[in-house]
Motif scaffolding. Structure first.
Motif, PDB file in Angstrom:
ATOM      1  N   LEU A 272       0.839  -1.194   0.000  1.00 58.58           N
ATOM      2  CA  LEU A 272       0.000   0.000   0.000  1.00 58.58           C
ATOM      3  C   LEU A 272       0.882   1.256   0.000  1.00 58.58           C
ATOM      4  O   LEU A 272       0.664   2.183  -0.787  1.00 58.58           O
ATOM      5  N   HIS A 273       1.882   1.271   0.862  1.00 56.57           N
ATOM      6  CA  HIS A 273       2.795   2.422   0.941  1.00 56.57           C
ATOM      7  C   HIS A 273       3.504   2.636  -0.395  1.00 56.57           C
ATOM      8  O   HIS A 273       3.595   3.763  -0.902  1.00 56.57           O
ATOM      9  N   SER A 274       4.015   1.575  -0.981  1.00 61.40           N
ATOM     10  CA  SER A 274       4.729   1.658  -2.249  1.00 61.40           C
ATOM     11  C   SER A 274       3.816   2.158  -3.371  1.00 61.40           C
ATOM     12  O   SER A 274       4.205   3.008  -4.182  1.00 61.40           O
ATOM     13  N   LEU A 275       2.586   1.643  -3.413  1.00 60.01           N
ATOM     14  CA  LEU A 275       1.646   2.052  -4.461  1.00 60.01           C
ATOM     15  C   LEU A 275       1.231   3.508  -4.306  1.00 60.01           C
ATOM     16  O   LEU A 275       1.092   4.230  -5.307  1.00 60.01           O
ATOM     17  N   LEU A 276       1.035   3.951  -3.081  1.00 59.77           N
ATOM     18  CA  LEU A 276       0.688   5.360  -2.866  1.00 59.77           C
ATOM     19  C   LEU A 276       1.851   6.266  -3.270  1.00 59.77           C
ATOM     20  O   LEU A 276       1.632   7.343  -3.838  1.00 59.77           O
ATOM     21  N   ASP A 277       3.081   5.837  -3.003  1.00 57.43           N
ATOM     22  CA  ASP A 277       4.245   6.592  -3.468  1.00 57.43           C
ATOM     23  C   ASP A 277       4.264   6.676  -4.990  1.00 57.43           C
ATOM     24  O   ASP A 277       4.533   7.736  -5.564  1.00 57.43           O
ATOM     25  N   ASP A 278       3.980   5.542  -5.677  1.00 53.34           N
ATOM     26  CA  ASP A 278       3.930   5.542  -7.141  1.00 53.34           C
ATOM     27  C   ASP A 278       2.850   6.497  -7.650  1.00 53.34           C
ATOM     28  O   ASP A 278       3.072   7.249  -8.602  1.00 53.34           O
ATOM     29  N   GLN A 279       1.706   6.461  -7.012  1.00 53.77           N
ATOM     30  CA  GLN A 279       0.598   7.325  -7.413  1.00 53.77           C
ATOM     31  C   GLN A 279       0.975   8.806  -7.227  1.00 53.77           C
ATOM     32  O   GLN A 279       0.727   9.632  -8.102  1.00 53.77           O
ATOM     33  N   ASP A 280       1.598   9.117  -6.107  1.00 55.58           N
ATOM     34  CA  ASP A 280       2.026  10.495  -5.866  1.00 55.58           C
ATOM     35  C   ASP A 280       3.074  10.931  -6.875  1.00 55.58           C
ATOM     36  O   ASP A 280       3.048  12.054  -7.379  1.00 55.58           O
ATOM     37  N   ARG A 281       3.993  10.041  -7.193  1.00 54.49           N
ATOM     38  CA  ARG A 281       5.026  10.388  -8.184  1.00 54.49           C
ATOM     39  C   ARG A 281       4.376  10.683  -9.537  1.00 54.49           C
ATOM     40  O   ARG A 281       4.768  11.620 -10.228  1.00 54.49           O
ATOM     41  N   GLN A 282       3.386   9.904  -9.919  1.00 56.55           N
ATOM     42  CA  GLN A 282       2.685  10.161 -11.182  1.00 56.55           C
ATOM     43  C   GLN A 282       2.009  11.527 -11.159  1.00 56.55           C
ATOM     44  O   GLN A 282       2.080  12.275 -12.137  1.00 56.55           O
ATOM     45  N   LEU A 283       1.359  11.842 -10.050  1.00 58.35           N
ATOM     46  CA  LEU A 283       0.681  13.140  -9.946  1.00 58.35           C
ATOM     47  C   LEU A 283       1.695  14.283  -9.997  1.00 58.35           C
ATOM     48  O   LEU A 283       1.482  15.283 -10.692  1.00 58.35           O
ATOM     49  N   LEU A 284       2.788  14.161  -9.265  1.00 60.43           N
ATOM     50  CA  LEU A 284       3.819  15.192  -9.277  1.00 60.43           C
ATOM     51  C   LEU A 284       4.433  15.351 -10.673  1.00 60.43           C
ATOM     52  O   LEU A 284       4.672  16.471 -11.130  1.00 60.43           O
ATOM     53  N   SER A 285       4.669  14.239 -11.347  1.00 59.31           N
ATOM     54  CA  SER A 285       5.232  14.295 -12.707  1.00 59.31           C
ATOM     55  C   SER A 285       4.257  14.976 -13.668  1.00 59.31           C
ATOM     56  O   SER A 285       4.668  15.771 -14.522  1.00 59.31           O
ATOM     57  N   GLN A 286       2.980  14.677 -13.515  1.00 60.34           N
ATOM     58  CA  GLN A 286       1.965  15.302 -14.371  1.00 60.34           C
ATOM     59  C   GLN A 286       1.893  16.807 -14.124  1.00 60.34           C
ATOM     60  O   GLN A 286       1.812  17.600 -15.057  1.00 60.34           O
ATOM     61  N   ILE A 287       1.951  17.208 -12.863  1.00 67.99           N
ATOM     62  CA  ILE A 287       1.937  18.638 -12.530  1.00 67.99           C
ATOM     63  C   ILE A 287       3.192  19.317 -13.075  1.00 67.99           C
ATOM     64  O   ILE A 287       3.125  20.422 -13.619  1.00 67.99           O
ATOM     65  N   ALA A 288       4.340  18.663 -12.951  1.00 69.15           N
ATOM     66  CA  ALA A 288       5.587  19.237 -13.468  1.00 69.15           C
ATOM     67  C   ALA A 288       5.511  19.443 -14.969  1.00 69.15           C
ATOM     68  O   ALA A 288       6.048  20.414 -15.496  1.00 69.15           O
ATOM     69  N   GLN A 289       4.826  18.541 -15.647  1.00 72.60           N
ATOM     70  CA  GLN A 289       4.749  18.627 -17.101  1.00 72.60           C
ATOM     71  C   GLN A 289       3.793  19.716 -17.563  1.00 72.60           C
ATOM     72  O   GLN A 289       4.154  20.561 -18.368  1.00 72.60           O
ATOM     73  N   ASN A 290       2.574  19.707 -17.061  1.00 67.02           N
ATOM     74  CA  ASN A 290       1.602  20.674 -17.578  1.00 67.02           C
ATOM     75  C   ASN A 290       0.625  21.181 -16.527  1.00 67.02           C
ATOM     76  O   ASN A 290      -0.452  21.649 -16.852  1.00 67.02           O
ATOM     77  N   GLY A 291       1.014  21.103 -15.272  1.00 68.82           N
ATOM     78  CA  GLY A 291       0.154  21.583 -14.199  1.00 68.82           C
ATOM     79  C   GLY A 291       0.268  23.078 -13.984  1.00 68.82           C
ATOM     80  O   GLY A 291       1.043  23.771 -14.644  1.00 68.82           O
TER      81      GLY A 291
END
Length: 198
Positions: free
Chosen positions: A25-44
């Motif tokens: 669960l911890h690992s998956l939530l980290d992956d999910q957060d990384r995806q969100l942060l990467s998306q924001i960095a790209q076009n957020g």
């Protein structure tokens, strides 16, 4: 490393919750957060960055790492990625909101500076507005200076901008012009360096 898709993460999250698998669960939530942060960095936008970062504790001292979090400090990660991808709105927001991000020698500053070479002149303008000395930064471990990295990454626009801003062409172990010749830089780059060398 390719992250799992959002749908795959959601299915895996549901499985981890139902089986009480906390490490997964911890690992998956980290992956999910990384995806969100990467998306924001790209076009957020700054607003989306502010919202996501509000979910995390923000350190007062960015030189401290958070070893318990796989993505380390989300603010630093977002700064590095928005610099690399040239998202000036998010990068400016982070620099204004967290002034110590670039003002201290945290382990992330050098990553931000190298990523800013990829991100372009717009990112460098923001950096130099607040921290003009970074144009002459020497990377730890004698890896060179900012101009050397711009030369190595062949980013002519950033190289020219830094030269116009007065970056020291002799800051490297050898003058930048000699270094460019040894590295086989194009004649256009050599002429640009000659123009700004003293």
């Amino acid at each position: 490393m390719k992250l799992p898709s959002s749908i795959a993460i959601n299915n895996l999250l549901a499985d981890a919750v139902s089986t009480n698998d906390i490490p997964t669960l911890h690992s998956l939530l980290d992956d999910q957060d990384r995806q969100l942060l990467s998306q924001i960095a790209q076009n957020g936008t700054p607003e989306t960055a502010a919202y996501l970062l509000s979910r995390y504790p923000i350190p007062k001292d960015f030189s401290q790492d958070s070893p318990s979090n796989r993505i380390l400090n989300p603010t630093q990660y977002l700064a590095c990625e928005s610099a690399r991808l040239g998202n000036t709105a998010v990068f400016r927001y982070l620099n204004n909101q967290y002034p110590s991000l670039l003002s201290t020698h945290n382990r992330c500053v050098e990553s931000i500076l190298v990523n800013a070479i990829d991100g372009g002149v717009g990112i460098w303008k923001i950096i130099l507005e607040h921290h003009p000395s970074w144009k002459n930064h020497e990377f730890s471990g004698h890896k060179g200076c900012v101009l050397e990295f711009a030369l190595e990454l062949r980013n002519k626009d950033v190289l020219e901008f830094l030269l116009r801003e007065g970056a020291d062409t002799d800051r490297a172990g050898d003058p930048l012009l000699e270094l460019a010749r040894r590295r086989g830089a194009e004649s256009e780059i050599l002429e640009l360096i000659k123009k700004y060398s003293v």
